[in-house]
Design a protein around this motif. Structure first.
Motif, mmCIF file in Angstrom:
data_model
loop_
_atom_site.group_PDB
_atom_site.id
_atom_site.type_symbol
_atom_site.label_atom_id
_atom_site.label_comp_id
_atom_site.label_asym_id
_atom_site.label_seq_id
_atom_site.Cartn_x
_atom_site.Cartn_y
_atom_site.Cartn_z
ATOM 1 N N THR A 109 0.628 -1.179 -0.094
ATOM 2 C CA THR A 109 -0.238 -0.008 0.059
ATOM 3 C C THR A 109 0.971 1.145 -0.067
ATOM 4 O O THR A 109 2.058 1.280 0.378
ATOM 5 C CB THR A 109 -1.055 -0.032 1.315
ATOM 6 N N LEU A 110 0.245 2.227 -0.328
ATOM 7 C CA LEU A 110 0.922 3.584 -0.382
ATOM 8 C C LEU A 110 1.487 3.955 1.161
ATOM 9 O O LEU A 110 2.241 4.460 1.582
ATOM 10 C CB LEU A 110 0.034 4.776 -0.814
ATOM 11 N N ASP A 111 0.648 3.588 1.956
ATOM 12 C CA ASP A 111 0.830 3.749 3.565
ATOM 13 C C ASP A 111 2.221 3.103 3.938
ATOM 14 O O ASP A 111 3.013 3.487 4.497
ATOM 15 C CB ASP A 111 -0.406 3.186 4.237
ATOM 16 N N SER A 112 2.194 1.855 3.309
ATOM 17 C CA SER A 112 3.510 0.949 3.891
ATOM 18 C C SER A 112 4.641 1.836 3.089
ATOM 19 O O SER A 112 5.927 1.459 3.669
ATOM 20 C CB SER A 112 3.365 -0.609 3.379
ATOM 21 N N LEU A 113 4.518 2.146 1.996
ATOM 22 C CA LEU A 113 5.831 3.116 1.337
ATOM 23 C C LEU A 113 5.915 4.082 1.999
ATOM 24 O O LEU A 113 7.115 4.417 2.563
ATOM 25 C CB LEU A 113 5.260 3.542 -0.140
ATOM 26 N N MET A 114 5.046 4.983 2.708
ATOM 27 C CA MET A 114 5.273 6.234 3.326
ATOM 28 C C MET A 114 5.981 5.990 4.470
ATOM 29 O O MET A 114 6.941 6.477 5.006
ATOM 30 C CB MET A 114 3.874 6.993 3.423
ATOM 31 N N HIS A 115 5.431 4.794 5.267
ATOM 32 C CA HIS A 115 6.017 4.642 6.568
ATOM 33 C C HIS A 115 7.319 3.581 6.914
ATOM 34 O O HIS A 115 7.640 2.966 7.749
ATOM 35 C CB HIS A 115 4.799 4.175 7.489
ATOM 36 N N HIS A 116 7.793 3.111 5.488
ATOM 37 C CA HIS A 116 8.881 2.095 5.480
ATOM 38 C C HIS A 116 8.508 0.984 5.950
ATOM 39 O O HIS A 116 9.424 0.345 6.623
ATOM 40 C CB HIS A 116 10.048 2.770 6.076
ATOM 41 N N THR A 117 7.200 0.327 5.546
ATOM 42 C CA THR A 117 7.024 -0.927 6.193
ATOM 43 C C THR A 117 6.927 -1.788 4.848
ATOM 44 O O THR A 117 6.702 -3.062 5.020
ATOM 45 C CB THR A 117 5.858 -0.950 7.069
ATOM 46 N N ALA A 118 7.141 -1.402 3.827
ATOM 47 C CA ALA A 118 6.858 -2.067 2.547
ATOM 48 C C ALA A 118 8.098 -3.210 2.317
ATOM 49 O O ALA A 118 7.942 -4.083 1.804
ATOM 50 C CB ALA A 118 6.734 -1.085 1.142
ATOM 51 N N ARG A 119 9.120 -2.785 3.065
ATOM 52 C CA ARG A 119 10.326 -3.853 2.924
ATOM 53 C C ARG A 119 10.782 -4.001 1.582
ATOM 54 O O ARG A 119 11.244 -5.167 1.333
ATOM 55 C CB ARG A 119 10.155 -5.033 3.482
ATOM 56 N N LEU A 120 10.784 -2.985 0.871
ATOM 57 C CA LEU A 120 11.509 -3.311 -0.737
ATOM 58 C C LEU A 120 12.933 -2.855 -0.510
ATOM 59 O O LEU A 120 13.385 -2.026 0.057
ATOM 60 C CB LEU A 120 11.027 -2.279 -1.599
ATOM 61 N N PRO A 121 13.797 -3.970 -1.190
ATOM 62 C CA PRO A 121 15.204 -3.470 -1.038
ATOM 63 C C PRO A 121 15.583 -2.245 -1.824
ATOM 64 O O PRO A 121 15.056 -1.602 -2.735
ATOM 65 C CB PRO A 121 15.685 -4.621 -2.193
ATOM 66 N N ASP A 122 16.687 -1.537 -1.271
ATOM 67 C CA ASP A 122 16.846 0.008 -1.660
ATOM 68 C C ASP A 122 17.525 -0.413 -3.248
ATOM 69 O O ASP A 122 18.396 -1.478 -3.622
ATOM 70 C CB ASP A 122 18.216 0.230 -1.013
ATOM 71 N N TYR A 123 17.024 0.712 -3.733
ATOM 72 C CA TYR A 123 17.491 0.412 -5.331
ATOM 73 C C TYR A 123 18.849 0.331 -5.826
ATOM 74 O O TYR A 123 19.236 -0.264 -6.788
ATOM 75 C CB TYR A 123 16.676 1.469 -6.255
ATOM 76 N N TRP A 124 19.691 1.067 -4.964
ATOM 77 C CA TRP A 124 21.093 1.137 -5.210
ATOM 78 C C TRP A 124 21.795 -0.387 -5.267
ATOM 79 O O TRP A 124 22.760 -0.588 -6.224
ATOM 80 C CB TRP A 124 21.844 1.800 -4.327
ATOM 81 N N ILE A 125 21.151 -1.186 -4.564
ATOM 82 C CA ILE A 125 21.645 -2.795 -4.671
ATOM 83 C C ILE A 125 21.611 -3.085 -6.237
ATOM 84 O O ILE A 125 22.479 -3.748 -6.514
ATOM 85 C CB ILE A 125 20.930 -3.522 -3.660
ATOM 86 N N GLU A 126 20.451 -3.032 -6.660
ATOM 87 C CA GLU A 126 20.389 -3.662 -8.103
ATOM 88 C C GLU A 126 21.141 -2.842 -9.340
ATOM 89 O O GLU A 126 21.834 -3.248 -10.064
ATOM 90 C CB GLU A 126 18.747 -3.454 -8.655
ATOM 91 N N LEU A 127 21.154 -1.349 -8.812
ATOM 92 C CA LEU A 127 22.093 -0.617 -9.677
ATOM 93 C C LEU A 127 23.497 -1.027 -9.700
ATOM 94 O O LEU A 127 24.253 -1.102 -10.673
ATOM 95 C CB LEU A 127 22.017 1.028 -9.298
ATOM 96 N N ASP A 128 24.019 -1.447 -8.321
ATOM 97 C CA ASP A 128 25.282 -1.926 -8.268
ATOM 98 C C ASP A 128 25.533 -3.239 -9.008
ATOM 99 O O ASP A 128 26.424 -3.536 -9.761
ATOM 100 C CB ASP A 128 25.532 -2.098 -6.585
#
Length: 373
Positions: free
Chosen positions: A147-166
């Protein structure tokens, strides 16, 4: 653990204050700012004058005129009471920092992205309970339950994008725009294991895209139209922007550390500490920031709660810090929401923490101990 760290910080501030008591105020390029907020009584005027003098001394004691440095500002009830800067904005040219020098405020930018989302919710154009897949196509299955709520409050637990860029060999000084970054996020098939708070810049890159898809405007244009313009703030969302009045970013070894990544939502707002300090009065008496910034705030791993792009600390204050390349920043709002402090530095070795802690202790202490009857 938190209490111990805070006691240590307060001890360090006390030691700095003792050392400063014997210092003379240096001839600084900027100076104290006394406005009507300070003129309620002669005693308050004297207190602000003294705090401004001690703030100048603290900045002088922690920075050098030959190295990258810091700019800082304090506002009380929406009026600037002190601002100063010291150090070099550019080592090659010897250009000094001034209070007009702009910085990338890094993750402090998140509160503006969150504010944009909340404005759209108030407009009835989205809900924080909506899944991100409703507004962004082409994402993995996790988007249906994120949800947008989980994105806003950092509970979506998606990996930080820099890992994939690396993984793709895209380093910090290699170009990576918003589309490249979104594609990197979309390639991550799974979320981080576990539950609860997990800070990730990917969350706010996605929120920026939601704002754009719902509003029909770019996030920079939306913020200019709905936030920066109405409040007459000298702010712009322009990651990786280079301009003569923007401080150059330096690594600890003084090598230039200017990133080429231009994704936004999580970072990228270019401004001065003065403008940031004035913005903070929105948390006291704002029309753009409403009480919904605290709704649904989630506890982080250290006991604070994360609201709409800002930490709600257990002592009642609000805060967020940021780091992007060599840019360091700190933003704090007092318990009564009357005092706002902003610090920005342009070197990884700059004394952001010591300066922020010293200024905060000084400007949030009562007037009486400084100016007795």
């Amino acid at each position: 653990m938190i209490a111990a760290r805070r006691r240590a910080a307060l001890l360090a501030v006390s030691l700095v204050t003792v050392m400063l008591s014997g210092c003379a105020t240096a001839d600084l390029p900027q100076g104290k700012v006394i406005t009507s907020a300070a003129l309620e009584t002669p005693k308050r005027l004297l207190a602000v004058d003294k705090k401004a003098e001690l703030s100048d001394e603290l900045l002088t004691s922690l920075t050098s005129t030959t190295l990258p440095g810091c700019s800082a500002a304090v506002a009380v009830r929406g009026e600037l009471v002190w601002a100063n800067a010291r150090g070099l904005a550019d080592l090659a040219s010897g250009t000094p920092l001034t209070t007009s020098t702009r910085f990338d405020i890094a993750s402090i930018s998140k509160q503006f992205t969150a504010t944009a989302v909340l404005l759209l919710q108030r407009d009835g154009l989205l809900s924080l309970s909506d899944p991100v897949s409703r507004y962004i196509s082409g994402l993995p299955r996790w988007a249906d339950e994120t949800t947008l709520d989980s994105l806003m409050h950092h509970t979506a637990r998606l990996p930080d994008y820099w890992i994939e860029l690396d993984r793709r060999g895209i380093g910090f000084t290699d170009a990576a725009d918003q589309a490249t970054t979104l594609a990197a996020i979309a390639r991550e098939p799974d979320r981080e294991p576990g539950e609860g708070y997990f800070y990730s810049n990917s969350h706010y890159v996605l929120l920026a895209t939601v704002v754009e898809n719902v509003s029909g405007q770019s996030l920079p244009d939306f913020l200019q139209t709905r936030v920066f313009g109405p409040l007459d703030l000298d702010m712009t969302l322009a990651p990786a922007l280079l301009a003569p009045d923007i401080a150059t970013s330096y690594e600890v070894d003084l090598s230039i550390q200017q990133g080429a990544w231009s994704a936004y939502g999580h970072t990228g707002i270019i401004t001065t500490p003065t403008a940031l300090a004035l913005w903070g009065d929105e948390y006291r008496d704002g029309q753009i920031v409403s009480d919904d910034y605290a709704t649904g705030a989630i506890s982080d791993n250290d006991g604070a709660r994360y609201g709409a792009g800002i930490f709600l600390n257990d002592d009642g204050t609000l805060s967020h810090s940021g780091r992007w390349g060599g840019y360091l920043s700190n933003f704090r709002v007092s318990v009564d929401r009357e005092v706002v402090m902003a610090v920005a530095c342009n070197g990884r070795a700059a004394p952001r923490a010591d300066l922020a802690n010293g200024l905060w202790a000084l400007w949030t202490e009562p007037i009486e101990p400084l100016i007795p009857e």
